[in-house]
Design a protein around this motif. Structure first.
Motif, mmCIF file in Angstrom:
data_model
loop_
_atom_site.group_PDB
_atom_site.id
_atom_site.type_symbol
_atom_site.label_atom_id
_atom_site.label_comp_id
_atom_site.label_asym_id
_atom_site.label_seq_id
_atom_site.Cartn_x
_atom_site.Cartn_y
_atom_site.Cartn_z
ATOM 1 N N ASP A 3 14.133 -11.295 33.764
ATOM 2 C CA ASP A 3 14.392 -12.652 33.288
ATOM 3 C C ASP A 3 15.895 -12.806 33.109
ATOM 4 O O ASP A 3 16.450 -12.597 32.029
ATOM 5 N N TYR A 4 16.557 -13.165 34.199
ATOM 6 C CA TYR A 4 18.013 -13.211 34.212
ATOM 7 C C TYR A 4 18.579 -14.287 33.285
ATOM 8 O O TYR A 4 19.633 -14.091 32.688
ATOM 9 N N ALA A 5 17.890 -15.415 33.182
ATOM 10 C CA ALA A 5 18.386 -16.490 32.313
ATOM 11 C C ALA A 5 18.397 -16.029 30.860
ATOM 12 O O ALA A 5 19.390 -16.209 30.144
ATOM 13 N N CYS A 36 24.227 -12.062 35.173
ATOM 14 C CA CYS A 36 22.866 -12.557 35.000
ATOM 15 C C CYS A 36 22.754 -14.051 35.286
ATOM 16 O O CYS A 36 21.729 -14.514 35.793
ATOM 17 N N VAL A 37 23.792 -14.824 34.981
ATOM 18 C CA VAL A 37 23.767 -16.248 35.317
ATOM 19 C C VAL A 37 23.657 -16.415 36.831
ATOM 20 O O VAL A 37 22.829 -17.196 37.318
ATOM 21 N N ALA A 40 20.214 -15.513 37.857
ATOM 22 C CA ALA A 40 19.257 -16.528 37.402
ATOM 23 C C ALA A 40 19.265 -17.725 38.346
ATOM 24 O O ALA A 40 18.212 -18.256 38.709
ATOM 25 N N LEU A 41 20.463 -18.145 38.755
ATOM 26 C CA LEU A 41 20.565 -19.278 39.669
ATOM 27 C C LEU A 41 20.018 -18.921 41.048
ATOM 28 O O LEU A 41 19.383 -19.751 41.705
ATOM 29 N N MET A 42 20.244 -17.686 41.484
ATOM 30 C CA MET A 42 19.716 -17.241 42.772
ATOM 31 C C MET A 42 18.187 -17.213 42.759
ATOM 32 O O MET A 42 17.550 -17.426 43.788
ATOM 33 N N HIS A 56 26.258 -5.722 41.409
ATOM 34 C CA HIS A 56 26.769 -6.082 40.098
ATOM 35 C C HIS A 56 27.875 -7.116 40.277
ATOM 36 O O HIS A 56 28.342 -7.357 41.387
ATOM 37 N N LEU A 57 28.301 -7.705 39.177
ATOM 38 C CA LEU A 57 29.331 -8.736 39.223
ATOM 39 C C LEU A 57 30.563 -8.207 39.953
ATOM 40 O O LEU A 57 31.087 -7.152 39.605
ATOM 41 N N GLY A 58 30.984 -8.927 40.932
ATOM 42 C CA GLY A 58 32.131 -8.549 41.752
ATOM 43 C C GLY A 58 32.052 -9.310 43.061
ATOM 44 O O GLY A 58 31.174 -10.165 43.252
#
Length: 132
Positions: A3-5, A36-37, A40-42, A56-58
């Motif tokens: 649950d990314y959101a 995670c945002v 969540a959007l993806m 991961h973020l990057g």
């Protein structure tokens, strides 16, 4: 379920709680929140039984985000997310292993990460309300 959101909002809230006393921990949480945002959007805010992305973020995750098929109908979401990218550019999940006194955790940097995470979580909330 992934649950990314929920994870985005939870990590953002945790970061804000520890920002002053533990900026290194806050930095980690802001980066995870931003990651995670995007995920969540993806996933169009739908919890996923398997990871939407192993990145991961990057740069790799941002590239996957921009080109993700689920966002083709929502270009405004992509543009809005990109507007908040600057503060988390250079953030790396492996920073969690650095000493808390490392210069990467200096207040100006963490405040920029906070601003980006705040913008991204705000975007997430707008999407949840159907505004974007």
């Amino acid at each position: 379920m992934n649950d990314y959101a929920d994870a985005a909002e939870r990590h953002y809230a945790s970061a804000n709680v520890v920002l002053v006393a533990h900026p290194a921990t806050a930095s980690h949480c802001y980066g995870i929140s931003a990651e995670c945002v995007l995920k969540a959007l993806m996933s169009n805010l739908i919890p996923q039984p398997t990871p939407i992305s192993t990145k991961h973020l990057g740069p790799g995750l941002w590239a996957a985000f921009v080109s993700h098929p689920s966002l083709a109908s929502y270009p405004a979401r992509v543009t809005a997310a990109q507007a908040h990218q600057m503060g988390v550019n250079g953030w790396d999940v492996n920073q969690r292993y650095l000493n808390h006194a490392d210069s990467i955790f200096e207040v100006p940097t963490v405040v920029q990460q906070q601003a980006s995470a705040q913008g991204l979580v705000g975007l997430l909330q707008q999407v949840k309300l159907g505004l974007i």
